[in-house]
Design a protein around this motif. Structure first.
Motif, mmCIF file in Angstrom:
data_model
loop_
_atom_site.group_PDB
_atom_site.id
_atom_site.type_symbol
_atom_site.label_atom_id
_atom_site.label_comp_id
_atom_site.label_asym_id
_atom_site.label_seq_id
_atom_site.Cartn_x
_atom_site.Cartn_y
_atom_site.Cartn_z
ATOM 1 N N GLU A 80 0.805 -1.110 0.004
ATOM 2 C CA GLU A 80 0.090 0.148 0.072
ATOM 3 C C GLU A 80 0.863 1.343 0.127
ATOM 4 O OE1 GLU A 80 -2.464 -0.601 3.394
ATOM 5 O OE2 GLU A 80 -3.936 -1.989 2.370
ATOM 6 N N PHE A 81 2.007 1.290 0.831
ATOM 7 C CA PHE A 81 2.838 2.308 0.820
ATOM 8 C C PHE A 81 3.432 2.862 -0.507
ATOM 9 C CE2 PHE A 81 7.378 3.873 0.790
ATOM 10 C CZ PHE A 81 7.146 5.213 1.433
ATOM 11 N N ARG A 136 1.208 6.757 -7.057
ATOM 12 C CA ARG A 136 0.102 7.419 -7.267
ATOM 13 C C ARG A 136 0.390 8.933 -7.002
ATOM 14 N NH1 ARG A 136 -3.125 5.823 -3.582
ATOM 15 N NH2 ARG A 136 -2.989 7.497 -2.406
ATOM 16 N N ILE A 137 1.300 9.144 -6.065
ATOM 17 C CA ILE A 137 1.803 10.655 -5.717
ATOM 18 C C ILE A 137 2.606 11.087 -6.863
ATOM 19 C CG2 ILE A 137 3.409 12.052 -4.325
ATOM 20 C CD1 ILE A 137 2.191 10.389 -1.937
ATOM 21 N N ASP A 159 2.330 1.576 -3.545
ATOM 22 C CA ASP A 159 1.231 2.005 -4.453
ATOM 23 C C ASP A 159 0.857 3.296 -4.208
ATOM 24 O OD1 ASP A 159 1.305 -0.533 -5.410
ATOM 25 O OD2 ASP A 159 -0.781 -0.859 -4.173
ATOM 26 N N ARG A 160 0.780 3.955 -2.933
ATOM 27 C CA ARG A 160 0.561 5.403 -2.778
ATOM 28 C C ARG A 160 1.710 6.204 -3.229
ATOM 29 N NH1 ARG A 160 -0.734 4.525 2.301
ATOM 30 N NH2 ARG A 160 1.406 4.877 3.150
ATOM 31 N N GLN A 161 2.971 5.819 -3.099
ATOM 32 C CA GLN A 161 4.271 6.614 -3.731
ATOM 33 C C GLN A 161 4.122 6.791 -5.257
ATOM 34 O OE1 GLN A 161 5.907 8.153 -1.186
ATOM 35 N NE2 GLN A 161 4.600 7.303 -0.128
#
Length: 62
Positions: free
Chosen positions: A42-43, A49-50, A45-47
Motif C-alpha cells: 500500500e505504501f 500514485r503521488i 502504491d501510494r508513492q
C-alpha cells in the motif's frame, strides 16, 4: 500467548493460508507477515500514485 482469539474461516481459506507459511510457523505469524507485506505494498502504491499525480518543476523553473 496472551489474548488469543478465534477467527472463523472456511476450511478452503485456512488451507490457502497454510500455503503462505513454512513448517512450524503459526497462523498468527503468517497473518502478521502478510499484513506487513500488504502495508508495504500500500505504501509503494501510494508513492507511485503521488508521483503520477504530482507536478514537478525543474530546478531551472524554480
Amino acid at each position: 500467548m496472551v489474548g488469543l482469539t478465534t477467527l472463523p474461516v472456511k476450511k478452503s481459506t485456512r488451507d490457502r493460508l497454510k500455503t503462505f507459511g513454512v513448517k512450524g510457523e503459526s497462523y498468527d505469524a503468517i497473518l502478521a507477515r502478510l499484513m506487513e507485506v500488504a502495508r508495504e505494498s500500500e505504501f509503494w502504491d501510494r508513492q507511485v500514485r503521488i508521483l503520477k499525480e504530482s507536478r514537478f518543476h525543474s530546478i531551472d523553473e524554480a
